[in-house]
Design an enzyme around this catalytic site. Structure first.
Site, PDB file in Angstrom:
ATOM      1  N   LYS A 225       0.823  -1.211   0.000  1.00 48.04           N
ATOM      2  CA  LYS A 225       0.000   0.000   0.000  1.00 48.04           C
ATOM      3  C   LYS A 225       0.859   1.263   0.000  1.00 48.04           C
ATOM      4  CE  LYS A 225      -0.787  -0.078   5.026  1.00 48.04           C
ATOM      5  NZ  LYS A 225       0.028  -1.302   5.275  1.00 48.04           N
ATOM      6  N   GLU A 250       5.402   6.444   9.461  1.00 51.62           N
ATOM      7  CA  GLU A 250       5.978   5.132   9.722  1.00 51.62           C
ATOM      8  C   GLU A 250       7.454   5.069   9.352  1.00 51.62           C
ATOM      9  OE1 GLU A 250       4.248   0.639   9.361  1.00 51.62           O
ATOM     10  OE2 GLU A 250       4.075   1.900   7.598  1.00 51.62           O
ATOM     11  N   ARG A 259      13.429   4.798  -1.387  1.00 56.84           N
ATOM     12  CA  ARG A 259      12.425   4.050  -2.142  1.00 56.84           C
ATOM     13  C   ARG A 259      12.136   4.736  -3.477  1.00 56.84           C
ATOM     14  NH1 ARG A 259       7.695   0.938   0.804  1.00 56.84           N
ATOM     15  NH2 ARG A 259       8.879  -0.323   2.286  1.00 56.84           N
ATOM     16  N   ARG A 390      -9.515  -1.166   9.216  1.00 59.26           N
ATOM     17  CA  ARG A 390      -9.248  -1.178  10.649  1.00 59.26           C
ATOM     18  C   ARG A 390      -9.573   0.169  11.296  1.00 59.26           C
ATOM     19  NH1 ARG A 390      -3.268  -2.808  13.002  1.00 59.26           N
ATOM     20  NH2 ARG A 390      -3.714  -2.586  15.224  1.00 59.26           N
TER      21      ARG A 390
END
Length: 478
Positions: A225, A250, A259, A390
């Site tokens: 994700k 995070e 990345r 969630r």
């Protein structure tokens, strides 16, 4: 300009204050005079103004009397005003004051402008009052976070009050030309509906990530994700050259940049992280990625202590100083709540609502990353649904689009990187599923070449038939 209403000694300080950004007595006089001249304007004023919006006490009192007469269905003129209240609080004759206002009103045709001026000056006064209260609370030793939190709520409320109410609604005849012009521009390809994702199979479901929309990308840890969300942000910044702001709660900003270097340049992230394992042909790719990212308006915030208030403030600052076209949040479950006593469900619910309001306020799309609960792992069919989101069902409710990233790690296709993107909610288009290739070494998604629904044996990278269906090689992404 000198007031033409007499004031008592206790109010004499008003005489020494010139018309300014904080009040306009002339506008207040003209507004009251217009209401007396044309009582049909009273209802319009009553929906926008209150007694507290008037700076001049005589105008405030007359507004109260006029509103009360109107609400009781009685006629409004200088005589009925005098009958209802012969004298104002300062002992001036209401008949004389009301008559003077009517006589000196420039033009009732400008009534809306008078009301706008009165309202904006009122909001300006309350902004100063709120700032003083905040300052005093800080001096009194109250926690800075508490003062800022309540102050932020006050600013948002005052900002909404300061808007011209006429801008909050429009007749369809006024909207149609704008809508048709948009269709024409898109037909002639001078304007796109929104940002594309860079994955044509996904774009078939989502013709554009549009301003004001919230797109939720959800998955289990390691599903990709973050890769999908960051990939969209990279495309907005590099291909569209539009400012894209990414909040990462995070990972650090350096980890995200690594990345991006891997994704954009087609250099394995492992080699970038290790450094010593870089091959000769990796360096030109890395240099190319650096040049593309260096010139792109990609903005990263890696503060892990962010609250919704912080996110809102940073977005507004970036838009004001650099422009803003896209916001990404990784991920909503890590955003802190302002109310320390609230449950996590309540916190995430408020954050989700706030992000939707922020997308509309700033007129930018917001891509929100979210986690899935353990529901899919407990089912025979492991494919998730939007109900597996969630923390709070409000995330699903506020989303314009929900994309669930699913890769079956137990199947050969899943091990080969074949990933399902399940569009489980789409307010502006169809729902369905597309399959893409997750290139884990480069932390990016690419299109599957060939049959979009291949068998597991055919898609497994490295097997004889795999060359027909594998994704692009590890070359440059853009």
């Amino acid at each position: 300009m000198t007031d033409y209403l007499e004031m008592t000694d206790s109010q004499s300080s008003y005489q020494d204050v010139p018309d300014s950004a904080l009040y306009s007595h002339e506008a207040e006089y003209a507004l009251i005079g217009s209401m007396i001249q044309h009582p049909d304007l009273i209802d319009d004023a009553g929906g926008k103004l209150s007694v507290g919006d008037f700076h001049h006490p005589a105008c405030a009192e007359l507004f109260e009397v006029i509103s009360a007469l109107r609400s009781r269905g009685r006629a409004v003129d200088v005589v009925t005003i005098c009958e209802a209240r012969p004298y104002l609080a300062d002992r001036q004759s209401s008949l004389a004051v009301a008559g003077l206002l009517v006589q000196n009103t420039p033009s009732a045709a400008n009534f809306d402008e008078y009301g706008r001026i009165v309202k904006q000056r009122s909001v300006a006064r309350r902004v100063i009052a709120a700032a003083r209260i905040m300052s005093q609370r800080l001096i009194d030793g109250e926690p800075l976070d508490d003062v800022l939190s309540q102050g932020q709520q006050a600013w948002v409320s005052l900002e909404a009050e300061g808007l011209d109410s006429r801008r909050r609604y429009r007749f369809i005849k006024d909207i149609l030309p704008e809508a048709i012009d948009g269709v024409d521009r898109r037909f002639n390809r001078t304007e796109s509906l929104g940002f594309d994702t860079g994955l044509p199979s996904l774009d078939e479901f989502i013709p554009g990530i549009c301003p004001g929309h919230v797109l939720v990308v959800a998955g289990t840890p390691g599903s990709g994700k973050t890769t999908l969300g960051l990939g969209i942000a990279e495309r907005v910044a590099i291909v569209q050259n539009q400012p894209a702001l990414v909040f990462s709660l995070e990972m650090t900003d350096v980890e995200l940049v690594n990345r991006s270097l891997s994704s954009v340049g087609g250099v394995q992230l492992k080699r970038i992280s290790e450094g010593h394992s870089m091959a000769d042909d990796d360096w030109p790719r890395l240099t190319s990625a650096v040049n593309k990212l260096m010139d792109s308006p990609l903005i990263i915030c890696d503060d892990s202590s962010l609250t919704l208030r912080d996110i809102r403030q940073i977005c507004r600052t970036v838009k004001r100083e650099h422009g803003l076209a896209f916001v990404g949040l990784d991920y909503i479950g890590l955003v802190n709540g302002d109310n320390k006593s609230a449950s996590r469900y309540e916190v995430v619910t408020e954050i989700s609502k706030g992000l939707k309001r922020l997308a509309k306020e700033l007129a930018v799309p917001i891509v929100v990353l979210a986690q899935l609960n353990r529901g899919p792992s407990n089912r025979t069919n492991k494919r998730p649904t939007k109900s597996d989101l969630r923390d709070s069902g409000q995330i699903e409710a506020d989303a314009d689009v929900v994309i669930l990233v699913h890769r079956d790690g137990e199947s050969d296709a899943g091990k080969a990187g074949v990933t399902e993107l399940i569009i489980d909610k789409n307010r502006h288009g169809p729902t369905g599923t597309c399959r893409v290739q997750h290139q884990g070494a480069y932390h990016r998604f690419v299109e599957l070449i060939g049959n979009p629904y291949p068998s597991e044996d055919e898609v497994e990278i490295g097997r004889p038939l795999a060359s027909k269906y594998k994704g692009r090689r590890g070359d440059e992404k853009f």
